[in-house]
Enzyme design. Structure first.
Site, PDB file in Angstrom:
ATOM      1  N   ASP A  30       0.850  -1.138  -0.140  1.00  0.00           N
ATOM      2  CA  ASP A  30       0.242   0.096   0.050  1.00  0.00           C
ATOM      3  C   ASP A  30       0.794   1.178   0.024  1.00  0.00           C
ATOM      4  O   ASP A  30       1.847   1.411   0.700  1.00  0.00           O
ATOM      5  CB  ASP A  30      -0.950   0.083   1.241  1.00  0.00           C
ATOM      6  CG  ASP A  30      -2.064   1.030   1.073  1.00  0.00           C
ATOM      7  OD1 ASP A  30      -3.212   0.591   0.923  1.00  0.00           O
ATOM      8  OD2 ASP A  30      -1.758   2.175   1.104  1.00  0.00           O
ATOM      9  N   ILE A  31       0.434   2.258  -0.682  1.00  0.00           N
ATOM     10  CA  ILE A  31       1.336   3.406  -0.997  1.00  0.00           C
ATOM     11  C   ILE A  31       1.380   4.052   0.306  1.00  0.00           C
ATOM     12  O   ILE A  31       2.259   5.114   0.825  1.00  0.00           O
ATOM     13  CB  ILE A  31       0.620   4.428  -2.161  1.00  0.00           C
ATOM     14  CG1 ILE A  31       1.672   5.210  -2.612  1.00  0.00           C
ATOM     15  CG2 ILE A  31      -0.701   4.981  -1.876  1.00  0.00           C
ATOM     16  CD1 ILE A  31       1.440   5.581  -3.991  1.00  0.00           C
ATOM     17  N   HIS A  98     -10.247  -5.116  -3.085  1.00  0.00           N
ATOM     18  CA  HIS A  98      -9.100  -5.391  -2.664  1.00  0.00           C
ATOM     19  C   HIS A  98      -9.292  -5.811  -0.901  1.00  0.00           C
ATOM     20  O   HIS A  98      -9.770  -5.296  -0.430  1.00  0.00           O
ATOM     21  CB  HIS A  98      -8.123  -4.409  -2.692  1.00  0.00           C
ATOM     22  CG  HIS A  98      -8.356  -3.195  -2.238  1.00  0.00           C
ATOM     23  ND1 HIS A  98      -9.565  -2.329  -3.014  1.00  0.00           N
ATOM     24  CD2 HIS A  98      -8.493  -2.225  -1.113  1.00  0.00           C
ATOM     25  CE1 HIS A  98      -9.869  -1.205  -2.294  1.00  0.00           C
ATOM     26  NE2 HIS A  98      -9.454  -1.136  -1.288  1.00  0.00           N
TER      27      HIS A  98
HETATM   28  P1  5GP Z   1      -9.720   1.399   0.181  1.00  0.00           P
HETATM   29  O1  5GP Z   1      -9.849   2.637   1.080  1.00  0.00           O
HETATM   30  O2  5GP Z   1     -10.546   1.692  -0.996  1.00  0.00           O
HETATM   31  O3  5GP Z   1     -10.085   0.008   1.060  1.00  0.00           O
HETATM   32  O4  5GP Z   1      -8.230   1.167   0.079  1.00  0.00           O
HETATM   33  C1  5GP Z   1      -7.510   1.922  -0.815  1.00  0.00           C
HETATM   34  C2  5GP Z   1      -6.055   1.871  -0.630  1.00  0.00           C
HETATM   35  O5  5GP Z   1      -5.511   1.927  -1.803  1.00  0.00           O
HETATM   36  C3  5GP Z   1      -5.478   2.709   0.476  1.00  0.00           C
HETATM   37  O6  5GP Z   1      -4.993   2.298   1.421  1.00  0.00           O
HETATM   38  C4  5GP Z   1      -4.546   3.676  -0.364  1.00  0.00           C
HETATM   39  O7  5GP Z   1      -3.593   4.012   0.342  1.00  0.00           O
HETATM   40  C5  5GP Z   1      -4.076   2.552  -1.484  1.00  0.00           C
HETATM   41  N1  5GP Z   1      -3.737   3.096  -2.683  1.00  0.00           N
HETATM   42  C6  5GP Z   1      -4.393   4.307  -3.264  1.00  0.00           C
HETATM   43  N2  5GP Z   1      -3.690   4.627  -4.679  1.00  0.00           N
HETATM   44  C7  5GP Z   1      -2.499   3.666  -4.651  1.00  0.00           C
HETATM   45  C8  5GP Z   1      -1.557   3.702  -5.648  1.00  0.00           C
HETATM   46  O8  5GP Z   1      -1.495   4.125  -6.697  1.00  0.00           O
HETATM   47  N3  5GP Z   1      -0.748   2.606  -5.261  1.00  0.00           N
HETATM   48  C9  5GP Z   1      -0.666   1.920  -4.154  1.00  0.00           C
HETATM   49  N4  5GP Z   1       0.288   0.994  -3.960  1.00  0.00           N
HETATM   50  N5  5GP Z   1      -1.680   1.996  -3.239  1.00  0.00           N
HETATM   51  C10 5GP Z   1      -2.873   2.919  -3.316  1.00  0.00           C
END
Ligand code: 5GP
Length: 107
Positions: A30-31, A98
């Protein structure tokens, strides 16, 4: 479903620190990590949310859990957590299914 950053990462058109890939999934860091080890396990099939998973996807969901076990072993995690945010109200930002793998390695 509209294109997300995760589809681009899966096609290797966007950068990511990939730690696992097989025919069904890809896993990458995760970034914006929220734990010492924070890896996203992403199915290659672009399912928007866990609410959209159908009966035919259940082997894939089971496989994701196996990938999580593999990561826990590889990173020698003493404790770990799998989190799935569902929908905007559930904190989901990227609408490509995810699993967040959050791990705490042995000291
Ligand atoms: P959600 O909030 O949808 O469950 O999680 C999305 C996750 O994706 C977040 O933890 C965010 O930091 C991660 N994320 C968003 N954009 C990117 C990206 O471009 N690369 C990576 N590796 N992680 C990302």
């Amino acid at each position: 479903m509209s294109e997300t950053i995760f589809s681009k990462i899966i096609r290797r058109e966007a950068p990511a620190k990939i730690v696992h890939e097989d025919e069904l999934t890809m896993a990458f860091h995760d970034i914006n990590p929220k734990a010492p080890i924070h890896i996203l396990i992403v199915p290659k099939k672009p399912i928007p949310t866990l609410a959209d998973v159908s009966e035919e996807d259940l082997p894939l969901i089971s496989h994701i859990h196996k990938v999580a076990q593999t990561l826990a072993k590889a990173y020698e995690c003493e404790g770990w957590r799998l989190v799935v945010n569902v929908g905007e109200k559930g904190g989901q930002e990227v609408f490509h299914l995810h699993y967040h793998f959050l791990g705490w390695p042995k000291e």
